[in-house]
Design a protein around this motif. Structure first.
Motif, PDB file in Angstrom:
ATOM      1  N   CYS A 170      36.570  26.551  -3.348  1.00 59.25           N
ATOM      2  CA  CYS A 170      35.965  25.388  -4.012  1.00 59.25           C
ATOM      3  C   CYS A 170      34.465  25.584  -4.212  1.00 59.25           C
ATOM      4  N   GLN A 171      33.976  25.105  -5.329  1.00 64.13           N
ATOM      5  CA  GLN A 171      32.529  25.190  -5.594  1.00 64.13           C
ATOM      6  C   GLN A 171      31.856  23.834  -5.505  1.00 64.13           C
ATOM      7  N   GLY A 172      32.561  22.884  -4.894  1.00 67.96           N
ATOM      8  CA  GLY A 172      31.981  21.565  -4.703  1.00 67.96           C
ATOM      9  C   GLY A 172      32.393  20.594  -5.793  1.00 67.96           C
ATOM     10  N   MET A 173      32.382  19.328  -5.421  1.00 69.31           N
ATOM     11  CA  MET A 173      32.765  18.269  -6.363  1.00 69.31           C
ATOM     12  C   MET A 173      31.533  17.437  -6.734  1.00 69.31           C
ATOM     13  N   ILE A 174      31.600  16.839  -7.900  1.00 63.73           N
ATOM     14  CA  ILE A 174      30.451  16.078  -8.413  1.00 63.73           C
ATOM     15  C   ILE A 174      30.473  14.647  -7.893  1.00 63.73           C
ATOM     16  N   ASP A 175      29.303  14.132  -7.559  1.00 61.27           N
ATOM     17  CA  ASP A 175      29.152  12.744  -7.142  1.00 61.27           C
ATOM     18  C   ASP A 175      28.806  11.909  -8.380  1.00 61.27           C
ATOM     19  N   PRO A 176      29.743  11.092  -8.866  1.00 63.26           N
ATOM     20  CA  PRO A 176      29.448  10.311 -10.076  1.00 63.26           C
ATOM     21  C   PRO A 176      28.272   9.352  -9.865  1.00 63.26           C
ATOM     22  N   GLY A 177      28.084   8.926  -8.626  1.00 57.72           N
ATOM     23  CA  GLY A 177      26.954   8.051  -8.317  1.00 57.72           C
ATOM     24  C   GLY A 177      25.635   8.720  -8.671  1.00 57.72           C
ATOM     25  N   LEU A 178      25.523  10.009  -8.343  1.00 58.84           N
ATOM     26  CA  LEU A 178      24.290  10.744  -8.649  1.00 58.84           C
ATOM     27  C   LEU A 178      24.114  10.895 -10.162  1.00 58.84           C
ATOM     28  N   VAL A 179      25.230  11.130 -10.854  1.00 58.12           N
ATOM     29  CA  VAL A 179      25.157  11.286 -12.309  1.00 58.12           C
ATOM     30  C   VAL A 179      24.671   9.980 -12.937  1.00 58.12           C
ATOM     31  N   ALA A 186      30.745  23.961   5.053  1.00 57.44           N
ATOM     32  CA  ALA A 186      30.809  25.330   5.569  1.00 57.44           C
ATOM     33  C   ALA A 186      32.199  25.931   5.398  1.00 57.44           C
ATOM     34  N   TYR A 187      33.110  25.188   4.791  1.00 52.94           N
ATOM     35  CA  TYR A 187      34.491  25.676   4.620  1.00 52.94           C
ATOM     36  C   TYR A 187      34.977  25.437   3.199  1.00 52.94           C
ATOM     37  N   ARG A 188      34.347  26.135   2.286  1.00 51.87           N
ATOM     38  CA  ARG A 188      34.758  25.977   0.893  1.00 51.87           C
ATOM     39  C   ARG A 188      36.099  26.661   0.636  1.00 51.87           C
ATOM     40  N   ASN A 189      36.385  27.686   1.438  1.00 49.28           N
ATOM     41  CA  ASN A 189      37.662  28.385   1.303  1.00 49.28           C
ATOM     42  C   ASN A 189      38.659  27.783   2.283  1.00 49.28           C
ATOM     43  N   PRO A 190      39.874  27.531   1.823  1.00 53.62           N
ATOM     44  CA  PRO A 190      40.872  26.931   2.710  1.00 53.62           C
ATOM     45  C   PRO A 190      41.130  27.824   3.915  1.00 53.62           C
ATOM     46  N   PRO A 191      41.094  27.281   5.130  1.00 58.45           N
ATOM     47  CA  PRO A 191      41.359  28.087   6.312  1.00 58.45           C
ATOM     48  C   PRO A 191      42.841  28.430   6.453  1.00 58.45           C
ATOM     49  N   LEU A 192      43.699  27.702   5.755  1.00 57.21           N
ATOM     50  CA  LEU A 192      45.141  27.979   5.815  1.00 57.21           C
ATOM     51  C   LEU A 192      45.689  27.850   4.399  1.00 57.21           C
ATOM     52  N   TYR A 193      46.442  28.841   3.965  1.00 54.54           N
ATOM     53  CA  TYR A 193      47.027  28.772   2.623  1.00 54.54           C
ATOM     54  C   TYR A 193      48.198  29.723   2.507  1.00 54.54           C
ATOM     55  N   ASP A 194      49.023  29.498   1.508  1.00 55.37           N
ATOM     56  CA  ASP A 194      50.104  30.422   1.218  1.00 55.37           C
ATOM     57  C   ASP A 194      49.710  31.361   0.083  1.00 55.37           C
ATOM     58  N   GLU A 195      48.803  30.886  -0.738  1.00 56.45           N
ATOM     59  CA  GLU A 195      48.382  31.661  -1.893  1.00 56.45           C
ATOM     60  C   GLU A 195      47.012  31.124  -2.311  1.00 56.45           C
ATOM     61  N   LEU A 196      46.125  32.022  -2.713  1.00 53.09           N
ATOM     62  CA  LEU A 196      44.820  31.579  -3.212  1.00 53.09           C
ATOM     63  C   LEU A 196      44.782  31.745  -4.728  1.00 53.09           C
ATOM     64  N   VAL A 197      44.143  30.808  -5.429  1.00 50.44           N
ATOM     65  CA  VAL A 197      44.127  30.925  -6.888  1.00 50.44           C
ATOM     66  C   VAL A 197      43.033  31.862  -7.403  1.00 50.44           C
ATOM     67  N   THR A 198      42.014  32.109  -6.580  1.00 48.95           N
ATOM     68  CA  THR A 198      40.993  33.103  -6.944  1.00 48.95           C
ATOM     69  C   THR A 198      40.556  33.800  -5.657  1.00 48.95           C
ATOM     70  N   VAL A 232      35.314  32.234  -2.339  1.00 48.24           N
ATOM     71  CA  VAL A 232      33.908  32.095  -2.734  1.00 48.24           C
ATOM     72  C   VAL A 232      33.045  32.332  -1.505  1.00 48.24           C
ATOM     73  N   PRO A 233      31.804  32.762  -1.684  1.00 51.52           N
ATOM     74  CA  PRO A 233      30.945  32.939  -0.508  1.00 51.52           C
ATOM     75  C   PRO A 233      30.722  31.599   0.180  1.00 51.52           C
ATOM     76  N   GLU A 234      30.790  31.604   1.497  1.00 47.75           N
ATOM     77  CA  GLU A 234      30.528  30.361   2.226  1.00 47.75           C
ATOM     78  C   GLU A 234      29.025  30.100   2.275  1.00 47.75           C
ATOM     79  N   GLN A 235      28.655  28.841   2.334  1.00 47.66           N
ATOM     80  CA  GLN A 235      27.242  28.484   2.437  1.00 47.66           C
ATOM     81  C   GLN A 235      26.852  28.637   3.899  1.00 47.66           C
TER      82      GLN A 235
END
Lengths: 315, 342
Positions: free
Chosen positions: A104-113, A156-168, A171-174
């Motif tokens: 994940c690369q993060g989600m947008i906060d509509p409040g900020l927009v 600190a956990y943009r990548n799922p710690p548990l998965y069956d398959e990753l779609v890409t 991503v580098p963790e922050q």
């Protein structure tokens, strides 16, 4: 974004046509800007409706507890952590759920927009890491990273710690972030000031309970606010009743919250509900070295007793 | 009753001149939220609509109805006593026509051949509504499809139209005329100005892009709609939170509770929501709406089938679009009605 969308559709179609799962949970485009909708696909054709964008703020793990069918879930880091929680808390079986992990690369906060724009946005388009918003007589482009949610900025956990398959690829963790910096400062203030802060924070609360209902942790068959024999809590907008709800709900999440932000995404009044849970997560991390949802093999600290507990009040 | 005109530069004085006779509420912006507030220096005219519906002017989220003593020694122990309500005269400036229409729908619900809800009507009667025609409707507005319009006059005492430099006031009721008589800064409008307002109204109506149809819902039987398969799809993502009902200008369900502190009890009515299982839980333990499907179905059936059946075809929704904007999982009433009308 497009790559992720394509891959999610591909995987969902495969899982459904092979009969590997009965249903796939993901997101489809919303009918209003800056919002998408949870979507349940049961046929390969329906899987064509899946998308991946910056508006997946509702945590899909929320739809898992007590399901009887075989289900695949599109899950970013925090959602996958909540699936782990559900497995640990026996809400779903590991072999019943297929995790389609999305780095994940993060989600947008509509409040900020909206804060930046200050007028009604009628259309929002994402392209090349930018968000373009349009309305009556205006078009503004902003960098996605400038309007990300606070929890995504300190994630600190943009990548799922548990998965069956990753779609890409992951991503580098922050790294090197202190998500609790503001809380540590807050704790230096006098108690009364802190209490005033929370009172002011929930002043707009209308007790719709959307924060609770959007939270994957809140799956109790009967929530304490709905208990009526006996009834624990008043139903009015009395500030004490409101506060009791928020404080108690937060405490029920201690050591379980993944800071996914679904509570804030659901709140119609734009209340920063996470302010209640973040301190608790900080405490659990500092006292027990534990962060929720990282492994299905670790029991959450508040559910276990150990003779070598570092605190002596229990001995 | 003649149309009147006011220079916008005199709006603050206009409001001030009314505040001797009424507690005046005007739209204001607080952070990102637009709400009605009293004693505002600046009157906000450039806004779409308030975040929450203004139904709480007459139907507050929590309302003390009675009080009583719980002291067994007291002569009046457990005797309910009315809480004296002498509502103050209020004037709301800038209410949207959709929200005013919602009050008309609720008037017919809070009064039937047997009962009149005195709490609702006492405040209704003491309040004067100056509406502000809606010149920039949102993409989620569908008032024209449910019997209203951006310049609908229903439920208003005065309708105002923003002409740029000036505001045109059209008195619609005796109450509205009385308010205008008390106000300062007004001059009689000429025909040309009234024609300009009519043109703006037409423009606003043309700007409403969102439409729904309900003709087939009228033809279908209750059971046909009730048993339709699309409810299963909607319920799947519905969180059963109360957002749609609480922000809705026509949702009006409540729960009555007794709250006791020390030796004093209050009987309070609070907004409730058909999205909650507790709303229909019987004392016996039976719940006629035990699952999510039946709860989410209820809200749409109520507005688009049950109310029209009982109220001569009038739909119980004014098309303000708040539920569309605020539903956390994007359940869009227009899509639901499309399915019902299929």
């Amino acid at each position: 974004m497009e790559e992720r969308t394509k891959k999610i559709r591909e995987i969902a179609k495969r899982l459904l046509s092979e009969g590997r799962v009965d249903v796939v949970l993901g997101y489809r485009a919303g009918t209003v800007p800056l919002k998408n909708a949870p979507y349940f696909a049961r046929t390969p054709e329906e899987a064509e409706n899946f998308i991946w964008d910056s508006h997946g703020r509702i945590n899909l793990a929320n739809f898992l507890p007590q399901r009887q069918d075989r289900v695949a879930v599109v899950a970013k880091g925090c959602d996958a952590r909540n699936i782990v929680n559900h497995i640990v808390e026996n809400q779903i079986k590991r072999d019943q759920v297929y995790i389609i992990g999305v780095p994940c690369q993060g989600m947008i906060d509509p409040g900020l927009v909206y804060e930046r724009e200050g007028r009604l946005i009628e259309e929002a388009i994402e392209a090349d890491g930018r968000l373009i918003v349009k309305g009556q007589g205006f078009e503004t482009t902003m960098e996605r990273t400038e309007v990300l949610r606070q929890n995504c900025r300190s994630c600190a956990y943009r990548n799922p710690p548990l998965y069956d398959e990753l779609v890409t690829d992951p991503v580098p963790e922050q790294e090197g972030l202190d998500p609790y910096e503001d809380i540590k400062e807050f704790l230096t203030r006098p108690n009364s000031e802190r209490f005033d802060y929370f009172e002011k924070l929930i002043e707009p609360c209308i007790r719709c309970y959307a924060c609770r209902d959007a939270c994957p942790l809140c799956y109790c068959a009967v929530c304490f606010v709905d208990e009526h024999m006996p009834q624990w809590l008043g139903k009015s907008i009395d500030p004490r009743d409101k506060m009791t709800f928020h404080i108690l709900r937060a405490f029920h999440c201690a050591g379980r919250c993944t800071d996914c932000g679904a509570c804030e995404a659901a709140c119609p009044m734009n209340i920063k509900v996470r302010q209640f849970t973040r301190r608790l997560e900080m405490d659990v991390k500092e006292l027990y070295g534990y962060e929720a949802g990282l492994s299905p093999d670790i029991q959450p600290p508040l559910t276990v007793y150990r003779p070598d507990d570092p605190q002596d009040f229990i001995k | 009753m003649a149309d009147m005109i006011l220079k916008k530069s005199a709006l603050a004085d206009f409001i001030k001149s009314l505040s001797g006779s009424y507690k005046v509420f005007t739209p204001s912006r607080e952070g990102q939220e637009v709400k009605f507030a009293s004693n505002q220096g600046k009157v906000l005219l450039d806004f779409q609509n308030t975040l929450l519906s203004p139904k709480d002017f007459f139907f507050p989220q929590s309302e003390r109805m009675f009080e009583y003593s719980t002291d067994p020694a007291a002569a009046d122990a457990f005797i309910l006593k009315d809480i004296a309500t002498e509502p103050e005269p209020r004037l709301v400036f800038g209410i949207r026509p959709c929200d005013a229409r919602a009050f008309v729908i609720l008037d017919r619900i809070f009064k039937n051949d047997q009962y009149t809800d005195s709490y609702w009507f006492a405040r209704r009667e003491a309040t004067t509504l100056i509406g502000l025609g809606c010149q920039n409707p949102c993409p989620t507005c569908f008032c024209l499809s449910v019997g209203g319009g951006p310049f609908s006059e229903e439920g208003l005492d005065v309708l105002a139209c923003d002409l740029g430099e000036t505001l045109l006031f059209k008195p619609l009721t005796e109450k509205g005329q009385q308010a205008l008589d008390k106000a300062e800064g007004l001059a009689e409008a000429d025909d040309k100005t009234s024609q300009e307002a009519a043109r703006i109204k037409e423009q606003a109506e043309a700007a409403i892009s969102s439409r729904i149809s309900t003709d087939k819902i009228d033809e279908k039987t209750v059971m046909e709609l009730y048993e339709a398969p699309h409810w299963e799809v909607v319920q799947e993502r519905c969180l059963n939170c109360g957002v749609c009902t609480f922000v809705c200008p026509t949702c009006h369900c409540f729960d009555i509770q007794d709250e006791v502190a020390g030796k004093v009890g209050d009987r309070i009515r609070n907004w409730d929501t058909c999205m909650s299982w507790l709303f229909t839980q019987h004392g016996s333990g039976h719940n006629p709406r035990a699952d999510k499907t039946s709860r989410v179905r209820q809200r749409f059936m109520h507005k688009f089938k049950y109310i029209p059946m009982k109220r001569g075809g009038d739909i119980g929704c004014v098309g303000c679009g708040r539920c569309i904007m605020l539903c956390p999982v994007n359940i869009d009433v227009r899509d639901v009605v499309r399915d019902m009308n299929a």
